[in-house]
Scaffold this motif. Structure first.
Motif, PDB file in Angstrom:
ATOM      1  N   HIS A  17     -37.688  50.657  63.026  1.00  0.00           N
ATOM      2  CA  HIS A  17     -39.403  50.950  63.299  1.00  0.00           C
ATOM      3  C   HIS A  17     -40.499  49.907  63.669  1.00  0.00           C
ATOM      4  O   HIS A  17     -41.074  50.023  64.871  1.00  0.00           O
ATOM      5  CB  HIS A  17     -39.969  51.788  62.104  1.00  0.00           C
ATOM      6  N   MET A  18     -40.104  48.841  63.068  1.00  0.00           N
ATOM      7  CA  MET A  18     -41.293  47.671  63.439  1.00  0.00           C
ATOM      8  C   MET A  18     -40.785  46.913  64.721  1.00  0.00           C
ATOM      9  O   MET A  18     -41.677  46.739  65.626  1.00  0.00           O
ATOM     10  CB  MET A  18     -41.123  46.693  62.413  1.00  0.00           C
ATOM     11  N   ASN A  19     -39.631  46.950  65.025  1.00  0.00           N
ATOM     12  CA  ASN A  19     -39.085  46.253  66.325  1.00  0.00           C
ATOM     13  C   ASN A  19     -39.358  47.236  67.578  1.00  0.00           C
ATOM     14  O   ASN A  19     -39.498  46.553  68.555  1.00  0.00           O
ATOM     15  CB  ASN A  19     -37.886  45.513  66.012  1.00  0.00           C
ATOM     16  N   ASP A  20     -39.015  48.338  67.211  1.00  0.00           N
ATOM     17  CA  ASP A  20     -39.106  49.458  68.544  1.00  0.00           C
ATOM     18  C   ASP A  20     -40.736  49.954  68.789  1.00  0.00           C
ATOM     19  O   ASP A  20     -40.986  50.181  69.808  1.00  0.00           O
ATOM     20  CB  ASP A  20     -38.332  50.749  68.374  1.00  0.00           C
ATOM     21  N   ASP A  21     -41.305  50.286  67.547  1.00  0.00           N
ATOM     22  CA  ASP A  21     -42.638  50.739  67.891  1.00  0.00           C
ATOM     23  C   ASP A  21     -43.863  49.791  67.564  1.00  0.00           C
ATOM     24  O   ASP A  21     -44.877  50.216  67.723  1.00  0.00           O
ATOM     25  CB  ASP A  21     -42.699  51.882  66.750  1.00  0.00           C
ATOM     26  N   ALA A  37     -49.502  29.796  68.848  1.00  0.00           N
ATOM     27  CA  ALA A  37     -48.956  29.854  70.288  1.00  0.00           C
ATOM     28  C   ALA A  37     -47.727  30.617  70.452  1.00  0.00           C
ATOM     29  O   ALA A  37     -46.950  30.642  71.426  1.00  0.00           O
ATOM     30  CB  ALA A  37     -48.489  28.500  70.517  1.00  0.00           C
ATOM     31  N   ALA A  38     -47.257  31.412  69.239  1.00  0.00           N
ATOM     32  CA  ALA A  38     -46.243  32.310  69.443  1.00  0.00           C
ATOM     33  C   ALA A  38     -46.095  33.247  70.663  1.00  0.00           C
ATOM     34  O   ALA A  38     -47.198  33.741  70.854  1.00  0.00           O
ATOM     35  CB  ALA A  38     -45.913  33.104  68.045  1.00  0.00           C
ATOM     36  N   THR A  39     -45.089  33.351  71.317  1.00  0.00           N
ATOM     37  CA  THR A  39     -45.010  34.381  72.222  1.00  0.00           C
ATOM     38  C   THR A  39     -44.176  35.507  71.956  1.00  0.00           C
ATOM     39  O   THR A  39     -44.152  36.543  72.977  1.00  0.00           O
ATOM     40  CB  THR A  39     -44.160  33.538  73.590  1.00  0.00           C
ATOM     41  N   ALA A  40     -43.335  35.584  71.062  1.00  0.00           N
ATOM     42  CA  ALA A  40     -42.447  36.686  70.721  1.00  0.00           C
ATOM     43  C   ALA A  40     -42.329  36.696  69.321  1.00  0.00           C
ATOM     44  O   ALA A  40     -42.273  35.518  68.669  1.00  0.00           O
ATOM     45  CB  ALA A  40     -41.119  36.551  71.404  1.00  0.00           C
ATOM     46  N   SER A  41     -42.016  37.927  68.753  1.00  0.00           N
ATOM     47  CA  SER A  41     -41.812  37.961  67.249  1.00  0.00           C
ATOM     48  C   SER A  41     -40.971  39.221  66.935  1.00  0.00           C
ATOM     49  O   SER A  41     -40.966  40.437  67.578  1.00  0.00           O
ATOM     50  CB  SER A  41     -43.099  38.108  66.582  1.00  0.00           C
ATOM     51  N   VAL A  42     -39.767  39.167  66.088  1.00  0.00           N
ATOM     52  CA  VAL A  42     -38.883  40.148  65.739  1.00  0.00           C
ATOM     53  C   VAL A  42     -38.979  40.125  64.138  1.00  0.00           C
ATOM     54  O   VAL A  42     -38.516  39.285  63.609  1.00  0.00           O
ATOM     55  CB  VAL A  42     -37.646  40.019  66.630  1.00  0.00           C
ATOM     56  N   MET A  43     -39.204  41.388  63.586  1.00  0.00           N
ATOM     57  CA  MET A  43     -39.063  41.349  62.137  1.00  0.00           C
ATOM     58  C   MET A  43     -37.452  41.387  61.924  1.00  0.00           C
ATOM     59  O   MET A  43     -36.578  42.307  62.600  1.00  0.00           O
ATOM     60  CB  MET A  43     -39.418  42.696  61.455  1.00  0.00           C
ATOM     61  N   THR A  44     -36.986  40.532  61.160  1.00  0.00           N
ATOM     62  CA  THR A  44     -35.305  40.542  60.937  1.00  0.00           C
ATOM     63  C   THR A  44     -34.977  40.738  59.525  1.00  0.00           C
ATOM     64  O   THR A  44     -33.725  41.039  59.050  1.00  0.00           O
ATOM     65  CB  THR A  44     -35.217  38.930  60.980  1.00  0.00           C
ATOM     66  N   ASP A  45     -35.953  40.841  58.672  1.00  0.00           N
ATOM     67  CA  ASP A  45     -35.640  41.035  57.023  1.00  0.00           C
ATOM     68  C   ASP A  45     -36.610  41.420  56.080  1.00  0.00           C
ATOM     69  O   ASP A  45     -37.944  41.232  56.624  1.00  0.00           O
ATOM     70  CB  ASP A  45     -34.829  39.701  56.388  1.00  0.00           C
ATOM     71  N   LEU A  46     -36.309  42.018  55.104  1.00  0.00           N
ATOM     72  CA  LEU A  46     -37.644  42.053  54.064  1.00  0.00           C
ATOM     73  C   LEU A  46     -36.736  42.386  52.896  1.00  0.00           C
ATOM     74  O   LEU A  46     -35.851  42.608  52.440  1.00  0.00           O
ATOM     75  CB  LEU A  46     -38.461  43.156  54.424  1.00  0.00           C
ATOM     76  N   ASP A  47     -37.691  42.022  51.857  1.00  0.00           N
ATOM     77  CA  ASP A  47     -37.272  42.318  50.422  1.00  0.00           C
ATOM     78  C   ASP A  47     -38.442  42.483  49.382  1.00  0.00           C
ATOM     79  O   ASP A  47     -39.628  42.680  50.283  1.00  0.00           O
ATOM     80  CB  ASP A  47     -36.458  41.035  49.693  1.00  0.00           C
TER      81      ASP A  47
END
Length: 101
Positions: A17-21, A37-47
């Motif tokens: 959901h986070m990475n698609d929407d 200065a970040a140009t991209a971000s992908v959520m990879t995990d959570l706890d």
């Protein structure tokens, strides 16, 4: 004390959901809590203690862990905590947040 570990299907659903929407939200969180200065971000995990993103700065990927406001153990709390991070990121960056449905 160890962080609460959500079931793999819950984590996979949130990441999808986070990475698609919510790519724009991921990038706001990366810029506010990692590096402006970040140009991209992908959520990879959570706890139960926080979320983890891989952010890209100057073509270099790095991990960013952002804690939730309080430890969580229930699936509905994940959305609440991500919304809190989004709102805080908007405040930090001076961006007007969109309304939450």
């Amino acid at each position: 004390m160890s962080a609460f570990i959500f079931a793999p299907d819950v984590v996979a659903g949130v990441l999808h959901h986070m990475n698609d929407d919510h790519n724009d939200d991921n990038l706001l969180i990366a810029r506010a809590f990692g590096d402006t200065a970040a140009t991209a971000s992908v959520m990879t995990d959570l706890d139960g203690d926080g979320g983890v993103w891989t952010i890209t700065v100057n073509t270099e990927a790095r991990e960013l862990r952002v804690p939730w406001t309080d430890p969580i153990t229930e699936r509905p709390e994940i959305r609440r905590e991500v919304v809190v991070l989004y709102d805080r990121a908007c405040e930090i960056l001076g961006v007007t947040p969109r309304p939450h449905a």
